[in-house]
Write an enzyme that holds these catalytic residues in place. Structure first.
Site, short mmCIF file in Angstrom:
data_model
loop_
_atom_site.label_atom_id
_atom_site.label_comp_id
_atom_site.label_asym_id
_atom_site.label_seq_id
_atom_site.Cartn_x
_atom_site.Cartn_y
_atom_site.Cartn_z
N ARG A 160 9.31 -35.54 -10.49
CA ARG A 160 9.81 -34.39 -9.73
C ARG A 160 11.09 -34.77 -8.98
NH1 ARG A 160 9.00 -32.30 -4.32
NH2 ARG A 160 8.57 -30.06 -4.26
N GLN A 206 6.51 -23.83 -7.91
CA GLN A 206 6.89 -24.22 -6.55
C GLN A 206 8.36 -24.60 -6.41
OE1 GLN A 206 6.76 -27.95 -4.77
NE2 GLN A 206 4.87 -27.55 -3.67
N HIS A 258 13.76 -25.17 -3.77
CA HIS A 258 13.01 -23.90 -3.69
C HIS A 258 13.91 -22.68 -3.86
CE1 HIS A 258 9.53 -26.27 -2.74
NE2 HIS A 258 10.23 -26.88 -1.80
N SER A 310 5.64 -28.42 0.48
CA SER A 310 6.51 -28.78 -0.65
C SER A 310 5.97 -30.03 -1.35
CB SER A 310 7.95 -28.97 -0.15
OG SER A 310 8.85 -29.13 -1.23
N LEU A 311 6.68 -31.15 -1.26
CA LEU A 311 6.22 -32.41 -1.84
C LEU A 311 4.78 -32.73 -1.39
CD1 LEU A 311 6.49 -35.48 -2.80
CD2 LEU A 311 7.47 -35.88 -0.54
N GLN A 365 9.43 -33.76 2.41
CA GLN A 365 10.67 -34.53 2.56
C GLN A 365 11.26 -34.33 3.96
OE1 GLN A 365 12.70 -34.33 -1.09
NE2 GLN A 365 14.55 -35.34 -0.40
#
Length: 297
Positions: A113, A244, A195, A88-89, A9
């Site tokens: 998500r 995650q 996170h 991440s993503l 992101q």
């Protein structure tokens, strides 16, 4: 060895993916399939939407995923990773590109998500902040000493760490970090504490979706954010994907491990060049490039 890396992101931009759509019938078909799966025309927002339109989490995450995965698929025979990783993503993009998830399942999970994270953000005011110029252990120590929920969230490169948590706790930690000598401790314009433990409601929601999705053995190891190590076992991949959301993105450690395991060349697949910059800061000698597609794909 060739590593392919996938952004998260923040890499979005207006007009993203339009060149793919206009020049590749295969890409066009995948984009239209995505519109059907999502139930709205994400292509309109990607190609013509404003930066503000693209900032909405339910749009941002699928948009970056689509740009990355469709670009990887148009590379054809040129896409030959020895290892993959995503920030991440971007881990979902990497898993689809490496054959562990189908395009359709990957997109559905990313959409779920994004919506689960959005809901978690609305439950409690929370934020993130970028800290520059301090060693990781100093940042970790100050987070641990600060009242409230604030944790290290993104280990991006040496001297660049993002913290995440409750608004008041993040602000207090930023003040303490500046006193400790941080070059900058800047609150980021994000919707919530990604996170961090505050994402627990989203983690629970995503866990159910991941458990109900079929994963295959990837074509090459994926270096996952949670462990910063090479993973090929489907059950481990699932467990790490679930963890995650509430644990840090160990990007620095992942890149260091990829290099230790033989990676020389890093190709970023998707919008922007953020990850290439981070790789260079982690290991100056690493070769980096952006993926480019073939118009006849």
């Amino acid at each position: 060895m060739n590593a392919y890396i996938f952004p998260g992101q923040g890499a979005q931009f207006s007009g993203m993916g339009l060149d793919l759509y206009e020049n590749s019938p295969f890409a066009q078909e995948l984009f239209e399939n995505a519109n059907d799966i999502l139930g709205f025309h994400i292509t309109d927002i990607m190609f013509e939407g404003s930066a503000e339109d693209l900032k909405e989490t339910k749009v941002t995450q699928p948009a970056i995923f689509l740009h990355s995965v469709i670009l990887a698929k148009t590379l054809g025979e040129r896409f030959k990773p020895d290892m993959v990783a995503g920030h991440s993503l971007g881990e979902f993009s990497a898993l689809v590109a490496a054959g562990a998830l189908t395009f359709e399942d990957g997109l559905k999970l990313v959409s779920q998500r994004a919506q689960a994270m959005q809901k978690a953000c609305e439950l409690q005011p929370s934020t993130m902040a970028a800290v520059l110029g301090l060693d990781d252990d100093v940042v970790e120590k100050i987070c641990a000493m600060t009242d409230g929920v604030v944790v290290a969230a993104n280990y991006n490169c040496p001297g660049q760490l993002v913290i995440s948590g409750e608004v008041e706790a993040v602000n207090k930690a930023c003040e303490a970090l500046k006193e400790e000598g941080a070059r900058r401790a800047l609150v980021l314009p994000v919707g919530g504490a990604f996170h961090s433990p505050l994402m627990e409601p989203a983690r629970e929601e995503l866990a159910a979706a991941i458990e109900n999705t079929t994963f295959n053995k990837p074509n090459c190891p994926i270096y996952q954010n949670v462990t910063a190590s090479a993973i090929t076992d489907e059950n481990e991949i699932k467990a790490n994907l679930i963890s995650q959301l509430t644990t840090p993105v160990r990007w620095t450690q992942s890149v260091q491990q990829m290099i230790a395991d033989g990676a020389i060349h890093f190709t970023e697949v998707g919008p922007g060049k953020v990850l290439q910059g981070l790789v260079k800061k982690i290991h100056r000698e690493a070769e980096t490039a952006s993926a480019t597609f073939e118009t006849n794909a």
